[in-house]
Scaffold this motif. Structure first.
Motif, PDB file in Angstrom:
ATOM      1  N   LEU A   1       0.937  -1.352   0.076  1.00  0.00           N
ATOM      2  CA  LEU A   1       0.203  -0.119  -0.057  1.00  0.00           C
ATOM      3  C   LEU A   1       0.933   1.369   0.003  1.00  0.00           C
ATOM      4  CD1 LEU A   1      -2.508  -1.061   2.641  1.00  0.00           C
ATOM      5  CD2 LEU A   1      -2.920  -1.000   0.096  1.00  0.00           C
ATOM      6  N   GLU A   2       1.792   1.305   0.483  1.00  0.00           N
ATOM      7  CA  GLU A   2       2.977   2.408   0.833  1.00  0.00           C
ATOM      8  C   GLU A   2       3.627   2.500  -0.608  1.00  0.00           C
ATOM      9  OE1 GLU A   2       5.790   1.689   3.802  1.00  0.00           O
ATOM     10  OE2 GLU A   2       3.992   1.605   5.372  1.00  0.00           O
ATOM     11  N   VAL A   3       3.756   1.557  -1.430  1.00  0.00           N
ATOM     12  CA  VAL A   3       4.230   1.697  -2.833  1.00  0.00           C
ATOM     13  C   VAL A   3       3.285   2.465  -3.741  1.00  0.00           C
ATOM     14  CG1 VAL A   3       4.664   0.420  -4.933  1.00  0.00           C
ATOM     15  CG2 VAL A   3       5.812  -0.325  -2.934  1.00  0.00           C
ATOM     16  N   ILE A   4       1.989   2.196  -3.433  1.00  0.00           N
ATOM     17  CA  ILE A   4       0.930   2.800  -4.339  1.00  0.00           C
ATOM     18  C   ILE A   4       0.844   4.227  -3.926  1.00  0.00           C
ATOM     19  CG2 ILE A   4      -1.536   3.082  -4.605  1.00  0.00           C
ATOM     20  CD1 ILE A   4      -1.701   0.046  -4.215  1.00  0.00           C
ATOM     21  N   GLU A   5       0.870   4.625  -2.480  1.00  0.00           N
ATOM     22  CA  GLU A   5       1.123   5.885  -1.919  1.00  0.00           C
ATOM     23  C   GLU A   5       2.347   6.507  -2.166  1.00  0.00           C
ATOM     24  OE1 GLU A   5      -0.019   7.968   2.623  1.00  0.00           O
ATOM     25  OE2 GLU A   5       0.763   5.891   2.274  1.00  0.00           O
ATOM     26  N   ALA A   6       3.379   5.987  -2.528  1.00  0.00           N
ATOM     27  CA  ALA A   6       4.615   6.659  -2.922  1.00  0.00           C
ATOM     28  C   ALA A   6       4.377   7.234  -4.176  1.00  0.00           C
ATOM     29  CB  ALA A   6       5.917   5.738  -2.659  1.00  0.00           C
ATOM     30  N   HIS A   7       3.923   6.380  -5.020  1.00  0.00           N
ATOM     31  CA  HIS A   7       3.708   6.721  -6.645  1.00  0.00           C
ATOM     32  C   HIS A   7       2.764   7.853  -6.795  1.00  0.00           C
ATOM     33  CE1 HIS A   7       2.373   6.469 -10.482  1.00  0.00           C
ATOM     34  NE2 HIS A   7       1.121   6.464 -10.131  1.00  0.00           N
ATOM     35  N   PHE A   8       1.662   8.236  -6.031  1.00  0.00           N
ATOM     36  CA  PHE A   8       1.019   9.316  -5.744  1.00  0.00           C
ATOM     37  C   PHE A   8       1.635  10.644  -5.398  1.00  0.00           C
ATOM     38  CE2 PHE A   8      -2.463   6.288  -6.386  1.00  0.00           C
ATOM     39  CZ  PHE A   8      -2.873   6.710  -7.616  1.00  0.00           C
ATOM     40  N   LEU A   9       2.366  10.401  -4.266  1.00  0.00           N
ATOM     41  CA  LEU A   9       3.073  11.296  -3.504  1.00  0.00           C
ATOM     42  C   LEU A   9       4.252  11.987  -4.278  1.00  0.00           C
ATOM     43  CD1 LEU A   9       3.162  10.393   0.227  1.00  0.00           C
ATOM     44  CD2 LEU A   9       2.082  12.646  -0.566  1.00  0.00           C
ATOM     45  N   PHE A  10       5.151  11.292  -4.739  1.00  0.00           N
ATOM     46  CA  PHE A  10       6.452  11.606  -5.302  1.00  0.00           C
ATOM     47  C   PHE A  10       6.493  11.265  -6.805  1.00  0.00           C
ATOM     48  CE2 PHE A  10       6.874   9.830  -0.857  1.00  0.00           C
ATOM     49  CZ  PHE A  10       6.938  11.135  -0.226  1.00  0.00           C
ATOM     50  N   GLY A  11       5.427  10.895  -7.342  1.00  0.00           N
ATOM     51  CA  GLY A  11       5.404  10.811  -8.860  1.00  0.00           C
ATOM     52  C   GLY A  11       6.297   9.875  -9.793  1.00  0.00           C
ATOM     53  N   LEU A  12       7.095   8.858  -8.947  1.00  0.00           N
ATOM     54  CA  LEU A  12       7.637   7.951  -9.712  1.00  0.00           C
ATOM     55  C   LEU A  12       6.630   6.896 -10.213  1.00  0.00           C
ATOM     56  CD1 LEU A  12      10.952   7.677  -7.782  1.00  0.00           C
ATOM     57  CD2 LEU A  12      10.479   8.753  -9.798  1.00  0.00           C
ATOM     58  N   ASP A  13       7.247   6.043 -11.507  1.00  0.00           N
ATOM     59  CA  ASP A  13       6.275   4.896 -11.760  1.00  0.00           C
ATOM     60  C   ASP A  13       6.626   3.690 -11.058  1.00  0.00           C
ATOM     61  OD1 ASP A  13       8.578   3.590 -12.883  1.00  0.00           O
ATOM     62  OD2 ASP A  13       8.500   4.880 -14.601  1.00  0.00           O
ATOM     63  N   TYR A  14       5.644   2.579 -10.876  1.00  0.00           N
ATOM     64  CA  TYR A  14       6.097   1.522 -10.020  1.00  0.00           C
ATOM     65  C   TYR A  14       7.424   0.816 -10.187  1.00  0.00           C
ATOM     66  CZ  TYR A  14       1.377   2.540  -8.611  1.00  0.00           C
ATOM     67  OH  TYR A  14       0.219   3.197  -7.809  1.00  0.00           O
ATOM     68  N   ASP A  15       7.754   0.996 -11.200  1.00  0.00           N
ATOM     69  CA  ASP A  15       9.100  -0.012 -11.825  1.00  0.00           C
ATOM     70  C   ASP A  15      10.243   0.994 -10.852  1.00  0.00           C
ATOM     71  OD1 ASP A  15       7.974  -1.849 -13.089  1.00  0.00           O
ATOM     72  OD2 ASP A  15       8.218  -0.684 -15.149  1.00  0.00           O
ATOM     73  N   SER A  16      10.232   2.027 -10.278  1.00  0.00           N
ATOM     74  CA  SER A  16      10.987   2.919  -9.746  1.00  0.00           C
ATOM     75  C   SER A  16      10.791   2.852  -8.320  1.00  0.00           C
ATOM     76  CB  SER A  16      11.043   4.244 -10.239  1.00  0.00           C
ATOM     77  OG  SER A  16      11.809   3.922 -11.861  1.00  0.00           O
ATOM     78  N   ILE A  17      10.060   1.978  -7.685  1.00  0.00           N
ATOM     79  CA  ILE A  17       9.839   2.081  -6.245  1.00  0.00           C
ATOM     80  C   ILE A  17       9.914   0.480  -5.973  1.00  0.00           C
ATOM     81  CG2 ILE A  17       8.105   2.544  -4.497  1.00  0.00           C
ATOM     82  CD1 ILE A  17       6.586   4.349  -6.363  1.00  0.00           C
ATOM     83  N   ASP A  18      11.014   0.235  -5.018  1.00  0.00           N
ATOM     84  CA  ASP A  18      11.441  -0.893  -4.545  1.00  0.00           C
ATOM     85  C   ASP A  18      11.028  -1.305  -3.190  1.00  0.00           C
ATOM     86  OD1 ASP A  18      12.110  -1.798  -7.085  1.00  0.00           O
ATOM     87  OD2 ASP A  18      14.170  -1.028  -6.901  1.00  0.00           O
ATOM     88  N   ILE A  19      10.958  -2.437  -2.610  1.00  0.00           N
ATOM     89  CA  ILE A  19      10.861  -2.852  -1.399  1.00  0.00           C
ATOM     90  C   ILE A  19      12.062  -3.383  -0.790  1.00  0.00           C
ATOM     91  CG2 ILE A  19       9.578  -4.046   0.495  1.00  0.00           C
ATOM     92  CD1 ILE A  19       6.916  -3.581  -1.329  1.00  0.00           C
ATOM     93  N   VAL A  20      12.527  -3.380   0.434  1.00  0.00           N
ATOM     94  CA  VAL A  20      13.875  -4.048   0.791  1.00  0.00           C
ATOM     95  C   VAL A  20      13.394  -4.151   2.547  1.00  0.00           C
ATOM     96  CG1 VAL A  20      15.224  -1.954   1.368  1.00  0.00           C
ATOM     97  CG2 VAL A  20      16.268  -3.961   1.296  1.00  0.00           C
ATOM     98  N   ILE A  21      13.757  -5.408   2.743  1.00  0.00           N
ATOM     99  CA  ILE A  21      13.402  -5.904   4.282  1.00  0.00           C
ATOM    100  C   ILE A  21      14.950  -5.361   5.143  1.00  0.00           C
ATOM    101  CG2 ILE A  21      13.410  -7.753   5.831  1.00  0.00           C
ATOM    102  CD1 ILE A  21      10.905  -7.627   4.045  1.00  0.00           C
ATOM    103  N   HIS A  22      14.426  -4.745   6.111  1.00  0.00           N
ATOM    104  CA  HIS A  22      15.519  -4.124   7.116  1.00  0.00           C
ATOM    105  C   HIS A  22      15.053  -4.085   8.400  1.00  0.00           C
ATOM    106  CE1 HIS A  22      18.128  -1.354   8.855  1.00  0.00           C
ATOM    107  NE2 HIS A  22      17.261  -0.253   8.950  1.00  0.00           N
ATOM    108  N   PRO A  23      15.421  -5.430   8.912  1.00  0.00           N
ATOM    109  CA  PRO A  23      15.021  -6.043  10.446  1.00  0.00           C
ATOM    110  C   PRO A  23      15.064  -4.926  11.358  1.00  0.00           C
ATOM    111  CG  PRO A  23      16.154  -7.619   9.279  1.00  0.00           C
ATOM    112  CD  PRO A  23      16.503  -6.311   8.306  1.00  0.00           C
ATOM    113  N   GLN A  24      15.994  -4.096  11.395  1.00  0.00           N
ATOM    114  CA  GLN A  24      16.459  -3.260  12.461  1.00  0.00           C
ATOM    115  C   GLN A  24      15.363  -1.935  12.555  1.00  0.00           C
ATOM    116  OE1 GLN A  24      18.553  -4.108  10.469  1.00  0.00           O
ATOM    117  NE2 GLN A  24      19.858  -5.647  11.691  1.00  0.00           N
ATOM    118  N   SER A  25      14.802  -1.659  11.540  1.00  0.00           N
ATOM    119  CA  SER A  25      13.839  -0.542  11.498  1.00  0.00           C
ATOM    120  C   SER A  25      14.479   0.814  11.772  1.00  0.00           C
ATOM    121  CB  SER A  25      12.657  -0.678  11.992  1.00  0.00           C
ATOM    122  OG  SER A  25      11.903  -1.677  11.649  1.00  0.00           O
ATOM    123  N   ILE A  26      15.585   0.986  11.494  1.00  0.00           N
ATOM    124  CA  ILE A  26      16.565   2.206  11.758  1.00  0.00           C
ATOM    125  C   ILE A  26      16.499   3.269  10.599  1.00  0.00           C
ATOM    126  CG2 ILE A  26      18.603   3.209  12.257  1.00  0.00           C
ATOM    127  CD1 ILE A  26      17.362   2.119  14.804  1.00  0.00           C
TER     128      ILE A  26
END
Length: 388
Positions: A220-245
């Motif tokens: 859902l944040e990918v979709i939101e980022a698309h609308f907020l910042f104007g990038l297409d979906y191929d330019s928005i990635d997800i990465v697991i970062h366990p520490q949440s820092i």
């Protein structure tokens, strides 16, 4: 003092926003509050923060709330129901409205606030996920600001300060991995509600904690980022970062990367949304990288997190499909929390509903179309047999 109103004041976002107000009374003043049904906490907030107007969404709770605050001198205007919540959103001289109502219920009051010329501290994902085709033109028309108040989009927003137009190349949204980041995919069929609610890093409401476990929150944040910042979906990635820092990163056109770091504390993005562009000194715990030791990253497992790909698919389909995805997920998660379906039924049910809606999608929906699609998806989820 900046006048603000808070929609959903008794929830996680609302209570943390009021913690900030209590800590910085010289900076912020509460104009309006709304809550769903928690009259005990709402009454206490009225006594402490003295708002001018208050609404309780559950109309039958209004008499009890009125009784609870009868002793308060100069009590606020009291309203109830959806109309009351929308009235608080548009009321008075508040400059910023914090949208902490969970789900599509937050969409209509957010629109009311925008039409009244209020800046939005955006903590309600549905405002853009479901409502972007209507909301974004209104934001432009009324010349208000959408200031992200969740950690990931706030991180991106902060990193973009000073970046020239056209300088952004890629967004990386970081994800904790949720309750099952260390579980093998073949064990997810045995998941209980209690298992799914054990988030390793954040203390959040039940619905968003389940979304974290499925990684739908990140989709859902990918979709939101698309609308907020104007990038297409191929330019928005997800990465697991366990520490949440690292709360998210951006890559610029020259491949430089910028990140925003901090402890897992929702007050940080909320404070920035309320005070932007000012930076307020706090006495909160400072980040100690030496104490943290190491920061690690990994690619999310598609087999473990099918909701992630469903969200990308809905975003690329556009139109009403993000609204259908969001409503279907909200209803499926509710059924899971009630023990009526299994954990793996959540993505299965959402996919079934999306497949049924493909031929009905509308590329240029109205607000009425969005609301109708939301209601359709909720009913469609309820009609699916659990055995599927």
């Amino acid at each position: 003092m900046k006048p603000i109103s808070i929609l959903g004041s008794t929830g996680s976002i609302g209570t943390q926003t009021l913690d900030i107000v209590a800590q910085y009374p010289e900076k912020f003043r509460v104009v309006g509050l709304t809550a769903h049904s928690n009259i005990n906490l709402l009454a206490a907030q009225i006594g402490q923060f003295e708002p001018e107007i208050v609404a309780i969404a559950t109309e039958e709770k209004l008499p009890a709330l009125r009784s609870r605050i009868a002793h308060i001198p100069n009590p606020p205007i009291l309203l109830a129901g959806t109309k009351g919540v929308k009235e608080v959103a548009r009321y008075g001289d508040s400059q910023t409205v914090v949208t902490g109502i969970v789900g599509c219920a937050g969409l209509l009051p957010t629109i009311a606030a925008i039409k009244a010329g209020k800046d939005i501290a955006l903590a309600n994902k549905e405002t853009l996920i479901a409502g972007a085709p209507v909301v974004l033109p209104l934001v432009k028309q009324h010349k208000v600001r959408l200031l992200p108040a969740d950690s990931e989009h706030s991180a991106i927003f902060q990193c973009l300060q000073g970046v020239p137009e056209g300088g952004l190349r890629r967004i990386l949204l970081t994800a904790s991995g949720g309750a099952f980041r260390d579980w093998p995919a073949d064990k997810l069929s045995y998941v209980t509600v209690e298992d799914a609610l054990k988030h390793p890093n954040w203390a959040m409401g039940k619905k968003i904690t389940i979304d974290s476990a499925t990684l739908m929150n990140k989709g859902l944040e990918v979709i939101e980022a698309h609308f907020l910042f104007g990038l297409d979906y191929d330019s928005i990635d997800i990465v697991i970062h366990p520490q949440s820092i690292i709360h998210s990163l951006i890559e610029l056109q020259d491949t430089s990367m910028l990140a925003q770091l901090g402890w897992a504390d929702m007050r940080l993005p909320l404070l920035y949304a309320l005070s932007y562009p000012e930076r307020i000194h706090t006495n909160w715990q400072q980040l100690d990288l030496v104490k943290m030791g190491s920061l690690t990253f990994s690619e999310p497992d598609d087999k473990k997190y099918p909701c992630m790909e469903l969200a990308y698919g809905a975003g690329r389909a556009g139109g009403l499909m993000p609204a259908v995805l969001n409503a279907a997920n909200e209803q499926a998660v509710a059924l899971f929390l009630e023990g009526k379906i299994g954990f793996l039924d959540i993505p299965r049910f959402i996919e079934k509903v999306m497949e049924r809606y493909i031929t009905h999608n509308n590329d240029n929906p109205s607000l009425e179309d969005i609301i109708a699609a939301d209601q359709w998806a909720r009913q469609a989820i309820k009609q699916l047999p659990v055995s599927q």
